[in-house]
Design a protein around this motif. Structure first.
Motif, PDB file in Angstrom:
ATOM      1  N   THR A 259      39.164  34.052  45.635  1.00 51.47           N
ATOM      2  CA  THR A 259      40.203  35.019  45.263  1.00 51.47           C
ATOM      3  C   THR A 259      40.922  35.533  46.502  1.00 51.47           C
ATOM      4  O   THR A 259      42.160  35.609  46.538  1.00 51.47           O
TER       5      THR A 259
ATOM      6  N   CYS B 218      44.976  42.568  44.551  1.00 57.52           N
ATOM      7  CA  CYS B 218      44.763  43.647  43.573  1.00 57.52           C
ATOM      8  C   CYS B 218      44.902  43.115  42.149  1.00 57.52           C
ATOM      9  O   CYS B 218      44.088  43.423  41.265  1.00 57.52           O
ATOM     10  N   ILE B 219      45.939  42.316  41.921  1.00 61.30           N
ATOM     11  CA  ILE B 219      46.184  41.757  40.586  1.00 61.30           C
ATOM     12  C   ILE B 219      45.075  40.787  40.186  1.00 61.30           C
ATOM     13  O   ILE B 219      44.513  40.868  39.069  1.00 61.30           O
ATOM     14  N   LEU B 220      44.717  39.868  41.060  1.00 62.61           N
ATOM     15  CA  LEU B 220      43.671  38.889  40.757  1.00 62.61           C
ATOM     16  C   LEU B 220      42.324  39.556  40.549  1.00 62.61           C
ATOM     17  O   LEU B 220      41.550  39.165  39.662  1.00 62.61           O
ATOM     18  N   GLN B 221      42.032  40.552  41.371  1.00 66.48           N
ATOM     19  CA  GLN B 221      40.761  41.267  41.237  1.00 66.48           C
ATOM     20  C   GLN B 221      40.686  42.003  39.899  1.00 66.48           C
ATOM     21  O   GLN B 221      39.645  41.994  39.237  1.00 66.48           O
ATOM     22  N   TYR B 222      41.790  42.610  39.498  1.00 65.54           N
ATOM     23  CA  TYR B 222      41.799  43.393  38.250  1.00 65.54           C
ATOM     24  C   TYR B 222      41.576  42.489  37.038  1.00 65.54           C
ATOM     25  O   TYR B 222      40.839  42.848  36.102  1.00 65.54           O
ATOM     26  N   PHE B 223      42.181  41.306  37.040  1.00 67.18           N
ATOM     27  CA  PHE B 223      42.111  40.435  35.868  1.00 67.18           C
ATOM     28  C   PHE B 223      40.922  39.464  35.870  1.00 67.18           C
ATOM     29  O   PHE B 223      40.475  39.030  34.805  1.00 67.18           O
ATOM     30  N   PHE B 224      40.399  39.126  37.064  1.00 65.76           N
ATOM     31  CA  PHE B 224      39.372  38.079  37.110  1.00 65.76           C
ATOM     32  C   PHE B 224      38.035  38.535  37.675  1.00 65.76           C
ATOM     33  O   PHE B 224      37.017  37.856  37.446  1.00 65.76           O
TER      34      PHE B 224
ATOM     35  N   SER C 155      44.852  34.725  47.609  1.00 68.82           N
ATOM     36  CA  SER C 155      45.733  35.850  47.934  1.00 68.82           C
ATOM     37  C   SER C 155      46.294  35.715  49.344  1.00 68.82           C
ATOM     38  O   SER C 155      47.430  36.130  49.616  1.00 68.82           O
TER      39      SER C 155
END
Length: 306
Positions: A144, A298-304, A148
């Motif tokens: 991840t 931030c986006i990848l962490q929130y969704f995955f 990023s």
């Protein structure tokens, strides 16, 4: 801008010298930690790439790789064959090795100054071994952070448009048959320039580690102090930040990897001494890359990851 960097370096050296005399025991401890990071993490992952790539450039072997990589990377990113090969290699070699091989390519006549500036913008990555080995992260988190880190650069490279011409196989053979210098001279230059680059790495890492340690006397929030230290020197700052459990830890690590830290920026500026590039443009590119990596993580962490 060059004068500003010079005076900034002088101030750092003066501050570090005074601070070292006033905090000798602490400085010895910090120096030991930095040297251990260099010997265990950076030296094995960067030095072989530095020597081998520099050697391949001088002997014309790099042009052979450029011939094959051009058919994919040149149409995709609108890069000359040599630029395409440098961009591909930068994904693996890490900084400041990328700046070193870009400079040597410019000196050998493979790049003009505009192409050099563009490569500095898109070809700035941390080494794979640091992300997947030195940070000691689970694979899902490491991938991840890596995505990023590299995706903003790939998008910028993809949106770039410039003319290019494919390299013929005859031109490639000519470079192989007519190397710039002999093997012995090329090997000597490669080793000497690589060791010089590592002196810059170790020196600036020590200086910025001393600065980060000195800030501890006025900043008592350890989490905030670690975040600031990452801006100064990305490797130790990233490793220390991973000790905390906070949503922003991984995004900040992604930012550090893409921004590369003031220590690496100064290393690159010293490696590129004598090259008429724009440090201000390079600095802005690193800031933008860092911010994009931060937001994407931030986006990848929130969704995955949550």
């Amino acid at each position: 801008m060059k004068k500003a960097n010079y005076y900034f370096t002088l101030c750092l050296v003066l501050f570090t010298t005074i601070f070292s005399f006033m905090n000798m025991f602490q400085i010895v401890k910090v120096s030991t930690n930095v040297i251990q990071i260099v010997l265990t993490n950076l030296l094995p992952s960067l030095l072989p790439f530095m020597i081998l790539i520099s050697l391949c450039l001088s002997l014309g072997l790099f042009q052979l790789f450029s011939y094959f990589i051009q058919f994919l990377f040149s149409p995709l990113f609108h890069l000359t064959p040599h630029m395409a090969s440098l961009y591909f290699v930068s994904f693996f070699c890490g900084y400041p090795t990328n700046a070193k091989i870009i400079k040597e390519s410019y000196q050998l006549g493979y790049l003009n100054i505009n192409q050099l500036q563009h490569l500095l913008s898109i070809a700035s990555f941390s080494s794979l071994s640091f992300i997947f080995v030195s940070l000691h992260l689970p694979f899902q988190i490491a991938i991840t952070i890596y995505i990023s880190h590299i995706l903003p650069s790939i998008l910028k490279a993809f949106l770039h448009h410039d003319s290019y011409q494919f390299l013929s196989f005859e031109e490639t053979l000519y470079e192989l048959k007519n190397p710039h210098i002999s093997f012995v001279e090329a090997l000597k230059q490669s080793i000497t320039s690589s060791l010089t680059a590592f002196i810059f790495i170790l020196g600036y890492m020590l200086v910025f580690q001393f600065v980060g340690y000195s800030l501890g006397t006025i900043i008592h929030n350890h989490f905030l102090l670690t975040i600031i230290q990452g801006f100064l020197e990305f490797s130790s700052g990233s490793i220390q930040l991973l000790q905390y459990h906070h949503f922003l830890v991984y995004p900040f690590v992604s930012f550090y990897l893409s921004f590369s830290g003031l220590s690496v920026l100064m290393q690159v500026d010293n490696i590129l001494e004598g090259i008429p590039y724009s440090f201000s443009i390079y600095f802005k590119d690193r800031i933008v890359h860092g911010i994009c990596s931060f937001l994407l993580c931030c986006i990848l962490q929130y969704f995955f990851l949550l």
